[in-house]
Design an enzyme around this catalytic site. Structure first.
Site, PDB file in Angstrom:
ATOM      1  N   ARG A 161      -4.667   2.502 -16.430  1.00 51.09           N
ATOM      2  CA  ARG A 161      -4.926   3.269 -15.211  1.00 51.09           C
ATOM      3  C   ARG A 161      -5.620   4.615 -15.459  1.00 51.09           C
ATOM      4  O   ARG A 161      -6.549   4.964 -14.732  1.00 51.09           O
ATOM      5  CB  ARG A 161      -3.643   3.455 -14.399  1.00 51.09           C
ATOM      6  CG  ARG A 161      -2.963   2.123 -14.051  1.00 51.09           C
ATOM      7  CD  ARG A 161      -1.819   2.272 -13.045  1.00 51.09           C
ATOM      8  NE  ARG A 161      -2.315   2.665 -11.740  1.00 51.09           N
ATOM      9  CZ  ARG A 161      -2.274   3.879 -11.261  1.00 51.09           C
ATOM     10  NH1 ARG A 161      -1.718   4.855 -11.957  1.00 51.09           N
ATOM     11  NH2 ARG A 161      -2.778   4.150 -10.088  1.00 51.09           N
ATOM     12  N   GLY A 190       3.755  -3.603  -3.667  1.00 47.75           N
ATOM     13  CA  GLY A 190       3.724  -3.825  -5.107  1.00 47.75           C
ATOM     14  C   GLY A 190       4.195  -2.545  -5.779  1.00 47.75           C
ATOM     15  O   GLY A 190       5.335  -2.424  -6.235  1.00 47.75           O
ATOM     16  N   ARG A 191       3.312  -1.554  -5.760  1.00 45.67           N
ATOM     17  CA  ARG A 191       3.571  -0.289  -6.453  1.00 45.67           C
ATOM     18  C   ARG A 191       4.905   0.347  -6.058  1.00 45.67           C
ATOM     19  O   ARG A 191       5.643   0.824  -6.919  1.00 45.67           O
ATOM     20  CB  ARG A 191       2.429   0.677  -6.119  1.00 45.67           C
ATOM     21  CG  ARG A 191       2.427   1.927  -6.950  1.00 45.67           C
ATOM     22  CD  ARG A 191       1.359   2.898  -6.433  1.00 45.67           C
ATOM     23  NE  ARG A 191       0.106   2.296  -6.107  1.00 45.67           N
ATOM     24  CZ  ARG A 191      -0.938   2.187  -6.944  1.00 45.67           C
ATOM     25  NH1 ARG A 191      -0.834   2.657  -8.150  1.00 45.67           N
ATOM     26  NH2 ARG A 191      -2.060   1.620  -6.551  1.00 45.67           N
ATOM     27  N   GLY A 201       0.764  -1.247   0.000  1.00 50.27           N
ATOM     28  CA  GLY A 201       0.000   0.000   0.000  1.00 50.27           C
ATOM     29  C   GLY A 201       0.790   1.289   0.000  1.00 50.27           C
ATOM     30  O   GLY A 201       0.213   2.357  -0.221  1.00 50.27           O
ATOM     31  N   CYS A 233     -11.382   2.162 -30.075  1.00 52.73           N
ATOM     32  CA  CYS A 233     -12.691   2.743 -30.369  1.00 52.73           C
ATOM     33  C   CYS A 233     -13.535   2.854 -29.111  1.00 52.73           C
ATOM     34  O   CYS A 233     -14.518   2.109 -28.940  1.00 52.73           O
ATOM     35  CB  CYS A 233     -13.392   1.891 -31.415  1.00 52.73           C
ATOM     36  SG  CYS A 233     -12.384   1.786 -32.871  1.00 52.73           S
TER      37      CYS A 233
HETATM   38  N1  LLP Z   1      -1.479  -7.074  -0.798  1.00 49.90           N
HETATM   39  C1  LLP Z   1      -2.763  -7.211  -1.142  1.00 49.90           C
HETATM   40  C2  LLP Z   1      -3.591  -8.193  -0.428  1.00 49.90           C
HETATM   41  C3  LLP Z   1      -3.310  -6.414  -2.158  1.00 49.90           C
HETATM   42  O1  LLP Z   1      -4.596  -6.560  -2.481  1.00 49.90           O
HETATM   43  C4  LLP Z   1      -2.490  -5.479  -2.841  1.00 49.90           C
HETATM   44  C5  LLP Z   1      -3.017  -4.655  -3.921  1.00 49.90           C
HETATM   45  C6  LLP Z   1      -1.134  -5.380  -2.450  1.00 49.90           C
HETATM   46  C7  LLP Z   1      -0.661  -6.184  -1.436  1.00 49.90           C
HETATM   47  C8  LLP Z   1      -0.183  -4.430  -3.113  1.00 49.90           C
HETATM   48  O2  LLP Z   1      -0.554  -3.114  -2.946  1.00 49.90           O
HETATM   49  P1  LLP Z   1       0.443  -1.936  -3.407  1.00 49.90           P
HETATM   50  O3  LLP Z   1       1.686  -2.021  -2.544  1.00 49.90           O
HETATM   51  O4  LLP Z   1       0.763  -2.131  -4.834  1.00 49.90           O
HETATM   52  O5  LLP Z   1      -0.320  -0.699  -3.159  1.00 49.90           O
HETATM   53  N2  LLP Z   1      -4.745  -1.625 -10.013  1.00 49.90           N
HETATM   54  C9  LLP Z   1      -4.677  -0.605  -9.000  1.00 49.90           C
HETATM   55  C10 LLP Z   1      -4.102  -1.105  -7.697  1.00 49.90           C
HETATM   56  C11 LLP Z   1      -4.841  -2.301  -7.123  1.00 49.90           C
HETATM   57  C12 LLP Z   1      -4.234  -2.807  -5.865  1.00 49.90           C
HETATM   58  C13 LLP Z   1      -4.829  -4.111  -5.482  1.00 49.90           C
HETATM   59  N3  LLP Z   1      -4.230  -4.726  -4.334  1.00 49.90           N
HETATM   60  C14 LLP Z   1      -3.896   0.572  -9.553  1.00 49.90           C
HETATM   61  O6  LLP Z   1      -3.467   0.520 -10.701  1.00 49.90           O
HETATM   62  O7  LLP Z   1      -3.717   1.572  -8.874  1.00 49.90           O
END
Ligand code: LLP
Length: 419
Positions: A313, A276-277, A240, A344
């Site tokens: 996104r 992740g991000r 997150g 389209c």
């Molecule tokens: N752990 C769980 C259980 C999650 O559901 C997620 C992301 C993460 C970790 C990783 O979160 P991060 O560190 O990346 O914030 N497609 C969206 C983001 C969806 C996130 C879903 N879950 C976007 O492009 O912003």
């Protein structure tokens, strides 16, 4: 975006490699990743938590390319998976099963079997029904499933509604009021082994407060659970941590770590994180070629060869991705335009009403911060083959995923005789 993407002699480079050269060799749209940036992000996070035993499980939904997974695995990371497909890729990339956590609200029996046979570290279970099913599946294999319950701490992460997961009304996790009782129930289940507790409240958080609030709630649950004689090993705090796309000022990992570690002085559980991000977002650009400029009713459009199937996104979340020319020409005039792809759909845009330098047809344009949820959310809508991906390290580079071919579009399709 960061020091790994820079202009040298007015030409955009990724590390020491010139972007026009890559575009010429591999075509556009093209994802270009910096290996140096990937390592740097991992090390920033890892160093920030060095005083507490921890495991960084890269949340591979952000980017599932094998070379990227392997980069983190080589640095000592694990992987957070949410499907059998992700588990398959994580193992293929050489991740030790004991560094894999399995999150997600809807694990199928087949996926549970696959993960039990692989011998993963932890299942993050999100409902009673899932808990019962996992127990049954483990029994059928004569194994014990290592489990943590994913708690929904009912904390507002103050992020986009589509990516906030820790509120009561979201589908994720088990409500924190019910958690302690469920742990007691789980102890009695023959084929579950309780190993931890987990939470994840949302994505792209730009302040530490929601993380701290969630952690406090989880720690009070840990206390209750421990008092019941249940021993936990892992505290999984999810992912997150946000990044800068435009002018957001997310906490530095040091600040994030300090805020969390301040709460964890008396906690000896091993920490698991699922970023992740943060690990990949600002490690890549999407390179595209400008096709046409178009003026209509005093509105300007720049039509490029990348589209929302490549980078979804903006269309999905109204997300901002910085736009830069690959060749800077000082003194270029600016215009306000929508940058759109050839798909389209009115919703096919990469930027709306954005002030950008004027681009000529044929010029290269780069979209910043494209490493997370870029390629991994791409599709072949409008039968557009998926883009190629290249990884750069110093002055070396390699294709890490070929551009899809036309034949790939119809792979697996069959036309029955009655058609
Ligand atoms: N752990 C769980 C259980 C999650 O559901 C997620 C992301 C993460 C970790 C990783 O979160 P991060 O560190 O990346 O914030 N497609 C969206 C983001 C969806 C996130 C879903 N879950 C976007 O492009 O912003």
């Amino acid at each position: 975006m960061n020091t790994f993407f820079n202009y040298k002699n007015q030409i955009l480079h990724c590390e020491d490699v010139n972007i026009p050269k890559l575009a010429h060799e591999f075509g556009t749209p093209l994802y270009v990743y910096s290996h140096g940036a990937l390592k740097n992000q991992f090390q920033l996070f890892d160093t920030a938590f060095k005083e507490h035993d921890h495991l960084i499980c890269f949340s591979m939904k952000a980017n599932s390319n094998g070379s990227i997974l392997k980069t983190f695995v080589n640095l000592g990371g694990g992987i957070d998976v949410v499907t059998g497909g992700e588990l398959f890729r994580a193992l293929k990339a050489g991740c030790a099963p004991k560094r894999i956590v399995f999150s997600g609200v809807g694990k199928s029996r087949e996926e549970m079997k696959q993960a039990l046979n692989a011998g993963i570290l932890q299942f993050n279970v999100e409902s009673i029904a899932e808990m019962n099913t996992l127990n049954e599946v483990a029994k059928s294999l004569d194994k014990k499933a290592p489990v943590a319950l994913r708690v929904n701490p009912d904390v507002d992460p103050q992020t986009h509604a589509y990516i906030s997961t820790g509120l009561k009304e979201s589908k994720f996790g088990i409500s924190h009021e019910k958690t302690a009782a469920l742990y007691e129930q789980m102890v009695k289940m023959s084929h579950l082994e309780i190993v931890g507790i987990a939470c994840h409240i949302g994505s792209q958080l730009t302040t530490v407060e929601p993380f701290v609030e969630a952690l406090r709630k989880i720690l009070s649950l840990v206390e209750v659970i421990t008092k019941k004689g249940i021993k936990l090993k892992y505290l999984d705090l999810g992912g997150g941590l946000g990044i800068t796309y435009h002018n957001e000022k997310p906490p530095h990992p040091q600040q994030y770590a300090q805020a969390l570690l301040g709460e964890l002085k008396h906690c000896d559980l091993k920490l698991i994180f699922e970023p992740g991000r943060f690990l990949v977002g600002n490690t890549a650009i999407l390179v595209s070629q400008v096709l046409y400029n178009k003026e209509r009713d005093s509105k300007s459009f720049v039509i490029v060869d990348a589209a929302s199937n490549d980078l979804m996104r903006p269309a999905l979340y109204d997300a901002y991705h910085g736009i830069v020319p690959v060749k800077t020409n000082e003194g270029r005039k600016e215009i306000k335009a929508d940058v759109v792809g050839p798909i389209c759909e009115t919703g096919d845009f990469l930027a709306k009403d954005r002030v950008i330098p004027i681009f000529e047809s044929g010029e290269l344009m780069a979209f910043n911060s494209a490493g997370a949820y870029g390629f991994s959310m791409s599709s072949t809508y409008n039968s557009r083959p998926k883009a190629a991906e290249v990884l750069v390290s110093g002055n070396q580079y390699a294709l890490i995923r070929e551009r899809e071919k036309m034949e790939d579009l119809i792979r697996g399709e069959k036309i029955p005789d009655f058609v």
